[in-house]
Design a protein around this motif. Structure first.
Motif, PDB file in Angstrom:
ATOM      1  N   PRO A 136       0.831  -1.211   0.000  1.00  0.00           N
ATOM      2  CA  PRO A 136       0.000   0.000   0.000  1.00  0.00           C
ATOM      3  C   PRO A 136       0.861   1.254   0.000  1.00  0.00           C
ATOM      4  N   ARG A 137       0.393   2.253  -0.709  1.00  0.00           N
ATOM      5  CA  ARG A 137       1.145   3.515  -0.793  1.00  0.00           C
ATOM      6  C   ARG A 137       0.921   4.341   0.463  1.00  0.00           C
ATOM      7  N   ASP A 138       1.954   5.041   0.881  1.00  0.00           N
ATOM      8  CA  ASP A 138       1.871   5.952   2.015  1.00  0.00           C
ATOM      9  C   ASP A 138       1.821   7.370   1.446  1.00  0.00           C
ATOM     10  N   TYR A 139       0.608   7.842   1.193  1.00  0.00           N
ATOM     11  CA  TYR A 139       0.437   9.137   0.543  1.00  0.00           C
ATOM     12  C   TYR A 139       0.966  10.277   1.402  1.00  0.00           C
ATOM     13  N   ARG A 140       0.861  10.142   2.695  1.00  0.00           N
ATOM     14  CA  ARG A 140       1.373  11.184   3.585  1.00  0.00           C
ATOM     15  C   ARG A 140       2.878  11.344   3.406  1.00  0.00           C
ATOM     16  N   ARG A 141       3.591  10.219   3.414  1.00  0.00           N
ATOM     17  CA  ARG A 141       5.046  10.270   3.239  1.00  0.00           C
ATOM     18  C   ARG A 141       5.413  10.806   1.860  1.00  0.00           C
ATOM     19  N   GLU A 142       4.659  10.408   0.840  1.00  0.00           N
ATOM     20  CA  GLU A 142       4.926  10.901  -0.514  1.00  0.00           C
ATOM     21  C   GLU A 142       4.723  12.411  -0.588  1.00  0.00           C
ATOM     22  N   ALA A 143       3.670  12.905   0.052  1.00  0.00           N
ATOM     23  CA  ALA A 143       3.408  14.344   0.022  1.00  0.00           C
ATOM     24  C   ALA A 143       4.511  15.122   0.730  1.00  0.00           C
ATOM     25  N   ILE A 144       4.942  14.628   1.880  1.00  0.00           N
ATOM     26  CA  ILE A 144       6.008  15.305   2.620  1.00  0.00           C
ATOM     27  C   ILE A 144       7.304  15.276   1.821  1.00  0.00           C
ATOM     28  N   ARG A 145       7.591  14.145   1.185  1.00  0.00           N
ATOM     29  CA  ARG A 145       8.804  14.038   0.358  1.00  0.00           C
ATOM     30  C   ARG A 145       8.734  15.026  -0.816  1.00  0.00           C
ATOM     31  N   ALA A 146       7.547  15.156  -1.416  1.00  0.00           N
ATOM     32  CA  ALA A 146       7.382  16.099  -2.525  1.00  0.00           C
ATOM     33  C   ALA A 146       7.569  17.531  -2.045  1.00  0.00           C
ATOM     34  N   MET A 147       7.040  17.832  -0.850  1.00  0.00           N
ATOM     35  CA  MET A 147       7.218  19.177  -0.300  1.00  0.00           C
ATOM     36  C   MET A 147       8.692  19.455  -0.036  1.00  0.00           C
ATOM     37  N   ASP A 148       9.379  18.483   0.540  1.00  0.00           N
ATOM     38  CA  ASP A 148      10.794  18.667   0.835  1.00  0.00           C
ATOM     39  C   ASP A 148      11.618  18.811  -0.441  1.00  0.00           C
ATOM     40  N   GLY A 149      11.193  18.140  -1.508  1.00  0.00           N
ATOM     41  CA  GLY A 149      11.928  18.217  -2.770  1.00  0.00           C
ATOM     42  C   GLY A 149      11.720  19.533  -3.493  1.00  0.00           C
ATOM     43  N   LEU A 150      10.663  20.231  -3.154  1.00  0.00           N
ATOM     44  CA  LEU A 150      10.375  21.513  -3.793  1.00  0.00           C
ATOM     45  C   LEU A 150      10.825  22.636  -2.865  1.00  0.00           C
ATOM     46  N   ASN A 151      12.117  22.837  -2.791  1.00  0.00           N
ATOM     47  CA  ASN A 151      12.715  23.792  -1.868  1.00  0.00           C
ATOM     48  C   ASN A 151      12.695  25.191  -2.483  1.00  0.00           C
ATOM     49  N   VAL A 152      11.951  26.110  -1.866  1.00  0.00           N
ATOM     50  CA  VAL A 152      11.815  27.461  -2.409  1.00  0.00           C
ATOM     51  C   VAL A 152      13.125  28.239  -2.333  1.00  0.00           C
ATOM     52  N   ASP A 153      14.055  27.826  -1.485  1.00  0.00           N
ATOM     53  CA  ASP A 153      15.333  28.525  -1.378  1.00  0.00           C
ATOM     54  C   ASP A 153      16.202  28.322  -2.617  1.00  0.00           C
ATOM     55  N   HIS A 154      15.917  27.276  -3.400  1.00  0.00           N
ATOM     56  CA  HIS A 154      16.719  26.993  -4.586  1.00  0.00           C
ATOM     57  C   HIS A 154      16.093  27.546  -5.862  1.00  0.00           C
ATOM     58  N   VAL A 155      15.031  28.327  -5.717  1.00  0.00           N
ATOM     59  CA  VAL A 155      14.338  28.881  -6.873  1.00  0.00           C
ATOM     60  C   VAL A 155      14.763  30.336  -7.051  1.00  0.00           C
ATOM     61  N   ASN A 156      15.070  30.722  -8.284  1.00  0.00           N
ATOM     62  CA  ASN A 156      15.526  32.090  -8.556  1.00  0.00           C
ATOM     63  C   ASN A 156      14.437  32.964  -9.151  1.00  0.00           C
ATOM     64  N   ASP A 157      13.246  32.476  -9.276  1.00  0.00           N
ATOM     65  CA  ASP A 157      12.151  33.204  -9.890  1.00  0.00           C
ATOM     66  C   ASP A 157      11.080  33.441  -8.831  1.00  0.00           C
ATOM     67  N   ALA A 158      10.670  34.684  -8.673  1.00  0.00           N
ATOM     68  CA  ALA A 158       9.690  35.033  -7.641  1.00  0.00           C
ATOM     69  C   ALA A 158       8.345  34.357  -7.909  1.00  0.00           C
ATOM     70  N   GLY A 159       7.945  34.236  -9.161  1.00  0.00           N
ATOM     71  CA  GLY A 159       6.669  33.599  -9.495  1.00  0.00           C
ATOM     72  C   GLY A 159       6.679  32.119  -9.154  1.00  0.00           C
ATOM     73  N   VAL A 160       7.770  31.447  -9.478  1.00  0.00           N
ATOM     74  CA  VAL A 160       7.889  30.022  -9.172  1.00  0.00           C
ATOM     75  C   VAL A 160       7.945  29.819  -7.669  1.00  0.00           C
ATOM     76  N   GLU A 161       8.614  30.738  -6.973  1.00  0.00           N
ATOM     77  CA  GLU A 161       8.693  30.649  -5.513  1.00  0.00           C
ATOM     78  C   GLU A 161       7.309  30.771  -4.894  1.00  0.00           C
ATOM     79  N   ALA A 162       6.470  31.646  -5.435  1.00  0.00           N
ATOM     80  CA  ALA A 162       5.112  31.810  -4.923  1.00  0.00           C
ATOM     81  C   ALA A 162       4.293  30.537  -5.153  1.00  0.00           C
ATOM     82  N   VAL A 163       4.459  29.928  -6.323  1.00  0.00           N
ATOM     83  CA  VAL A 163       3.741  28.687  -6.612  1.00  0.00           C
ATOM     84  C   VAL A 163       4.206  27.589  -5.666  1.00  0.00           C
TER      85      VAL A 163
END
Length: 188
Positions: A136-163
């Motif tokens: 069975p998939r652990d959607y909670r863990r997948e969501a947290i991993r996706a959030m951690d992988g989308l690090n706003v500190d590594h984005v150089n565009d203000a629009g992408v950072e807002a998204v």
């Protein structure tokens, strides 16, 4: 000088009765499991006899009350690679099902390949690798991993950072809502 006291706490009668009732319940649960395993072994063996199959080892029950699958064929590597076939009981289908194990595994695990409806099913099963259900998939863990992988500190565009920030917020809100619903459902 007085000797040590041997006063034991007195167990109330109702608590002793509760403990005895609990013990009886546990014995009933074990007995029901043992009877169910024996019934399944009998159903498997009856089906095998009905089809004219003489197993290498008949289905049975071990000392812990666990069903021992009937062993129908042995592993054969030469001249062709055939899997060992065992017969089990399917609670879902209320039928005998055939299991095999991948002989190349260090610790083979038997899994379902199909139902036993005829002698031909045993021959077909010898050639089939078992299929195990996906974990069975652990959607909670997948969501947290996706959030951690989308690090706003590594984005150089203000629009992408807002998204990215919005996605983090929505994901966190959904996880919080899911936790709240889960806690509410278990409390009811």
């Amino acid at each position: 000088m007085t000797g040590p006291t041997t006063d034991q706490p007195v167990v109330p009668g109702w608590l002793a009765a509760a403990e005895a009732a609990h013990q009886e319940q546990q014995i009933d649960i074990v007995a029901q499991g043992l009877l169910r395993a024996q019934r399944h072994a009998d159903l498997i063996n009856t089906r095998l006899v009905g089809l004219g199959i003489e197993p290498i080892a008949a289905a049975g029950v071990d000392s812990r009350g666990t069903l021992i699958l009937a062993r129908l064929t042995q592993l054969e590597v030469e001249p062709y690679a055939y899997y060992e076939v065992r017969a089990a009981w399917s609670e879902d289908d209320k039928e005998v099902e055939l299991h095999t194990a991948d002989w190349e595994d260090d610790r083979p695990r038997f899994g379902r390949v199909g139902l036993l409806t005829s002698l031909a099913d045993v021959a077909a099963a010898r050639r089939q690798t078992p299929k195990f259900p996906a974990p069975p998939r652990d959607y909670r863990r997948e969501a947290i991993r996706a959030m951690d992988g989308l690090n706003v500190d590594h984005v150089n565009d203000a629009g992408v950072e807002a998204v990215a920030t919005a996605i983090h917020g929505n994901t966190a809100a959904l996880l919080h809502l899911a936790d709240t619903i889960a806690r509410t459902n278990t409390a009811i």
